[in-house]
Design a protein around this motif. Structure first.
Motif, mmCIF file in Angstrom:
data_model
loop_
_atom_site.group_PDB
_atom_site.id
_atom_site.type_symbol
_atom_site.label_atom_id
_atom_site.label_comp_id
_atom_site.label_asym_id
_atom_site.label_seq_id
_atom_site.Cartn_x
_atom_site.Cartn_y
_atom_site.Cartn_z
ATOM 1 N N GLY A 1 -3.239 -0.886 -3.072
ATOM 2 C CA GLY A 1 -3.817 0.403 -3.431
ATOM 3 C C GLY A 1 -2.807 1.528 -3.402
ATOM 4 O O GLY A 1 -1.778 1.470 -2.719
ATOM 5 N N HIS B 1 1.177 5.539 -0.079
ATOM 6 C CA HIS B 1 0.581 6.847 0.201
ATOM 7 C C HIS B 1 1.428 7.890 -0.512
ATOM 8 O O HIS B 1 2.622 8.023 -0.249
ATOM 9 C CB HIS B 1 0.531 7.107 1.710
ATOM 10 N N ASN C 1 -2.844 5.513 -2.649
ATOM 11 C CA ASN C 1 -3.624 6.596 -2.057
ATOM 12 C C ASN C 1 -2.954 7.917 -2.427
ATOM 13 O O ASN C 1 -1.941 8.300 -1.840
ATOM 14 C CB ASN C 1 -3.686 6.426 -0.538
ATOM 15 N N PHE C 2 -3.528 8.583 -3.408
ATOM 16 C CA PHE C 2 -2.861 9.716 -4.043
ATOM 17 C C PHE C 2 -3.596 11.019 -3.768
ATOM 18 O O PHE C 2 -4.790 11.151 -4.052
ATOM 19 C CB PHE C 2 -2.777 9.459 -5.549
ATOM 20 N N VAL C 3 -2.857 12.000 -3.241
ATOM 21 C CA VAL C 3 -3.387 13.349 -3.031
ATOM 22 C C VAL C 3 -2.584 14.314 -3.895
ATOM 23 O O VAL C 3 -1.428 14.638 -3.587
ATOM 24 C CB VAL C 3 -3.304 13.767 -1.556
ATOM 25 N N THR D 1 -8.756 14.512 -4.342
ATOM 26 C CA THR D 1 -8.149 13.675 -3.314
ATOM 27 C C THR D 1 -8.604 12.225 -3.445
ATOM 28 O O THR D 1 -9.805 11.940 -3.412
ATOM 29 C CB THR D 1 -8.511 14.213 -1.917
ATOM 30 N N LEU D 2 -7.642 11.329 -3.640
ATOM 31 C CA LEU D 2 -7.851 9.875 -3.748
ATOM 32 C C LEU D 2 -8.695 9.462 -4.951
ATOM 33 O O LEU D 2 -9.073 8.299 -5.064
ATOM 34 C CB LEU D 2 -8.476 9.308 -2.466
ATOM 35 N N THR D 3 -8.986 10.409 -5.862
ATOM 36 C CA THR D 3 -9.868 10.084 -7.000
ATOM 37 C C THR D 3 -9.274 10.505 -8.350
ATOM 38 O O THR D 3 -9.989 10.515 -9.348
ATOM 39 C CB THR D 3 -11.235 10.773 -6.842
ATOM 40 N N GLU E 1 0.835 -1.199 0.000
ATOM 41 C CA GLU E 1 0.000 0.000 0.000
ATOM 42 C C GLU E 1 0.868 1.246 0.000
ATOM 43 O O GLU E 1 1.814 1.368 0.785
ATOM 44 C CB GLU E 1 -0.929 0.015 1.205
ATOM 45 N N SER F 1 6.243 9.233 -2.706
ATOM 46 C CA SER F 1 5.440 8.047 -2.409
ATOM 47 C C SER F 1 6.046 7.303 -1.224
ATOM 48 O O SER F 1 7.254 7.039 -1.206
ATOM 49 C CB SER F 1 5.394 7.104 -3.620
ATOM 50 N N LEU G 1 -5.100 7.351 -11.652
ATOM 51 C CA LEU G 1 -4.917 6.189 -10.789
ATOM 52 C C LEU G 1 -5.195 4.880 -11.524
ATOM 53 O O LEU G 1 -4.539 3.859 -11.275
ATOM 54 C CB LEU G 1 -5.821 6.295 -9.557
ATOM 55 N N THR H 1 1.857 11.891 -2.309
ATOM 56 C CA THR H 1 1.477 13.273 -2.568
ATOM 57 C C THR H 1 2.264 13.748 -3.781
ATOM 58 O O THR H 1 3.392 13.300 -4.022
ATOM 59 C CB THR H 1 1.779 14.204 -1.385
#
Length: 324
Positions: free
Chosen positions: A212, A157, A214-216, A189-191, A155, A230, A195, A159
């Protein structure tokens, strides 16, 4: 000389395409089409090109070319190809998102290959149609693919910050200078739409990757460039991570792994991606930086063209960074 046509030559990506191809040693631009600027000199829309070309924007286009670049908005490329027949000998490179996903990669008798050279170089060499990756997608996945190849991607995370040119040339409330100056904002955010293509590429190398991403994304107070960070859990040592990235990209001329801190100006005005893996305890942070209009769009499209036609991959792309 390759004969090239451009549809949508007046926008940001179209302008970058013109700047690159005017100086490409093995290309002749047959036409640059623009509905709204037909008949105007190219330098009337892209003033920096004054003295570099006498080309005028064309009102009409023709198929006496070798390759067609589609520098149009998302959704417009599929409509354009549905309404205009192109003979099989014309290769097409689309810079929109219309054909990037496998389930959308076919239109008529044309099938598009996802054009990330660091992932699909061999397929690109034999392709007739290329779906050029998105800018955020390019920067983000180049930072993750070595981990996926090793089967250790978990996973993530992430930005990432992008300049105002990433929003395209049409003015919006968040692309005005008065809004962007001294400002920053998270959005989608996250969408984010990139992706899906990132996930598709990751699973190409690591089919069981299901943690997954999780991208901001952030809008930044500058014109061009993308910087990504990342973060994920990783059991490898720092040295093992460095070697993993260096080995993965050793044969790719535009992507380089760095053991030193990286920054955005290293890549601006180039087709480069620079990547810095940084190990802190059990955490791995992978930083990656690109110019969104070049490696994230037009530069990568020219790189793909070079591969498709058996040219030197760097041809027309030996540019200097701005440095400072």
């Amino acid at each position: 000389m390759l004969k090239v046509g451009i549809i949508g030559g007046a926008g940001y990506t179209g302008g970058e395409m013109l700047r690159l191809l005017i100086n490409h040693p093995e290309v002749s631009i047959s036409f640059a089409h623009s509905r709204s600027n037909a008949g105007k000199p190219v330098h009337a829309v892209h003033p920096d090109l004054i003295g570099d070309t006498e080309l005028r924007f064309a009102e009409k286009f023709h198929d006496d070319i070798d390759v067609l670049f589609l520098c149009v908005g998302h959704g417009e490329a599929r409509t354009f190809l549905a309404e205009n027949h192109w003979p099989a000998h014309v290769k097409i490179i689309d810079l929109s998102q219309d054909f990037r996903l496998a389930e959308k990669a076919v239109i008529g008798d044309r099938t598009f290959v996802y054009g990330l050279p660091e992932l699909n170089r061999d397929a690109i060499r034999s392709a007739n149609n290329i779906a050029n990756p998105g800018c955020f997608a390019t920067a983000l996945q180049l930072g993750l693919l070595p981990l996926a190849k090793a089967g250790i991607l978990k996973e993530v995370h992430t930005t990432g910050i992008t300049g105002s040119t990433g929003a395209g040339q049409s003015l919006a409330a968040t692309s005005h200078f008065s809004w962007r100056a001294n400002n920053i904002q998270a959005y989608k955010t996250l969408t984010h739409q990139h992706l899906k293509e990132i996930g598709q590429s990751v699973k190409q190398l690591q089919p069981d990757a299901d943690g997954g991403i999780n991208f901001v994304p952030w809008r930044g107070d500058f014109t061009r460039g993308i910087f990504i960070s990342s973060q994920l859990e990783c059991a490898l040592s720092a040295e093992e991570v460095y070697v993993l990235f260096e080995d993965f990209y050793k044969d790719h001329p535009f992507t380089t792994a760095s053991r030193e801190p990286i920054y955005l100006k290293q890549v601006l005005n180039t087709n480069k991606c620079v990547i810095q893996p940084e190990k802190v305890g059990s955490k791995l942070v992978v930083h990656s930086a690109i110019d969104n209009l070049l490696k994230g769009a037009s530069g990568q499209a020219v790189q793909n063209m070079n591969l498709m036609f058996g040219l030197n991959e760097r041809s027309g792309l030996n540019m200097k960074s701005i440095g400072f």
